[in-house]
Enzyme design. Structure first.
Site, PDB file in Angstrom:
ATOM      1  N   PRO A   2       0.829  -1.210   0.000  1.00 15.23           N
ATOM      2  CA  PRO A   2       0.000   0.000   0.000  1.00 15.23           C
ATOM      3  C   PRO A   2       0.863   1.259   0.000  1.00 15.23           C
ATOM      4  CG  PRO A   2      -0.174  -1.132   2.117  1.00 15.23           C
ATOM      5  CD  PRO A   2       0.674  -1.991   1.220  1.00 15.23           C
ATOM      6  N   GLU A   3       0.520   2.218  -0.853  1.00 18.01           N
ATOM      7  CA  GLU A   3       1.214   3.500  -0.861  1.00 18.01           C
ATOM      8  C   GLU A   3       0.365   4.495  -0.071  1.00 18.01           C
ATOM      9  OE1 GLU A   3       3.892   4.669  -3.411  1.00 18.01           O
ATOM     10  OE2 GLU A   3       4.107   2.822  -4.555  1.00 18.01           O
ATOM     11  N   HIS A  95      -5.939 -14.895   7.610  1.00 12.04           N
ATOM     12  CA  HIS A  95      -4.720 -14.298   8.172  1.00 12.04           C
ATOM     13  C   HIS A  95      -5.044 -13.265   9.249  1.00 12.04           C
ATOM     14  CE1 HIS A  95      -2.540 -16.471   5.112  1.00 12.04           C
ATOM     15  NE2 HIS A  95      -3.361 -15.988   4.200  1.00 12.04           N
ATOM     16  N   ARG A 162      20.641  18.323  -0.061  1.00 17.96           N
ATOM     17  CA  ARG A 162      20.891  16.893   0.107  1.00 17.96           C
ATOM     18  C   ARG A 162      21.957  16.354  -0.854  1.00 17.96           C
ATOM     19  NH1 ARG A 162      17.966  13.270   3.396  1.00 17.96           N
ATOM     20  NH2 ARG A 162      17.268  15.163   4.374  1.00 17.96           N
TER      21      ARG A 162
END
Ligand SMILES: [Zn+2]
Length: 289
Positions: A2-3, A95, A162
């Protein structure tokens, strides 16, 4: 996996379904699901029983449910985790890892419970002491572009300091969270920037274009209930999301770019893949942008 938009869909579902409710019994069916709660499953269960859920919050892909005593129930869905609100009478999922009943079911037409289901058990739940505002274990995670308090100017400055490749920076959760592989590729295509573009060469307008691209594709995913590339992903009520028709590069290797017709290319990147248009997003060359 899942994003962020999927996780936000789950958060919204929890906000509707469990906020304001008081936890009754907690059953830990698989200790691995609460492995991050070091005192163990019995302690986890006894400390959550009787607590009332006051909100449903998210930072990046972490969800937490603040409790009335200032602690929080922290969740990460991992690769395949689901938080489902199910009728108590519904059969257990294969599950099923953790079950939460609620004490307020007498007032409701149908009794429901919260279930944490996780096939691969890379996800998990933990009790975050004093974590109602922001659990300390996730305080290093940056806000995401959909967060109303995300600071575009500060992000742009930090990104350029960065000194790394652009996509690598977008996947760095301490700089910006929630931009996974799919959304990074989609945002870069929209901003017409190559994934290896050195961050120190970016202009503020280009960073803004990347953010705008990320927000466009993440917002579209959110409207449609998530991307659902992983068939295991379903939202809080068990509904699959769908999204793929709005993707421009991800999963389209060998198909024509919808902007210029050049065939989309896929290259290995950090144990995954990058998808891009070689014409719209030319590879950076030293001294020439
Ligand atoms: Zn193109």
């Amino acid at each position: 996996m899942p994003e962020l938009p999927e996780v936000e869909v789950v958060r919204r579902g929890l906000e509707r379904a469990v906020v304001g409710r008081t936890i009754g019994a907690v059953t830990v069916a698989h200790p691995r699901a609460v492995r991050r709660h070091l005192p163990g499953g019995a302690d986890f269960a006894s400390r959550l029983a009787g607590r009332t859920i006051t909100a449903a919050r998210r930072r990046g892909k972490y969800l937490w449910l603040p409790l009335d005593d200032g602690d929080a129930l922290l969740a990460h869905l991992g690769m395949s985790g689901q938080l489902l609100v199910r009728p108590t009478s519904a059969p257990d999922e294969t599950h099923l890892r953790v079950r939460f009943t609620f004490t307020d079911d007498d007032d409701r037409a149908e009794s429901t419970e919260l279930r944490f289901v996780d096939q691969r058990t890379f996800g998990g739940l933990a009790l975050a002491e004093g974590g109602a505002e922001l659990p300390p274990v996730i305080s290093h995670i940056a806000r995401d572009p959909l967060d109303p308090e995300f600071d575009d100017a500060a992000f742009s400055a930090a990104l350029r300091r960065r000194r790394t490749g652009l996509k690598r920076a977008l996947l760095d959760q301490t700089l910006v969270s929630g931009v996974g592989n799919i959304y990074a590729d989609e945002a870069l295509w929209r901003a017409m920037l190559h994934y290896a573009r050195p961050t120190e060469t970016l202009k503020r307008g280009q960073v803004d274009a990347v953010l705008a691209g990320a927000r466009t594709v993440m917002g579209a995913a959110l409207e449609q209930g998530g991307t659902s590339f992983d068939a295991l992903y379903v939202d809080v009520n068990g509904q699959s999301g769908y999204f793929d028709r709005t993707l421009e590069v991800y999963g389209r290797a060998g198909e024509p770019c919808r902007r210029c017709g050049t065939l989309i290319r896929r290259e290995p990147f950090m144990n995954r893949s990058s998808h891009f248009c070689p014409h719209c997003q030319p590879r950076p060359r030293r001294g020439r942008w």
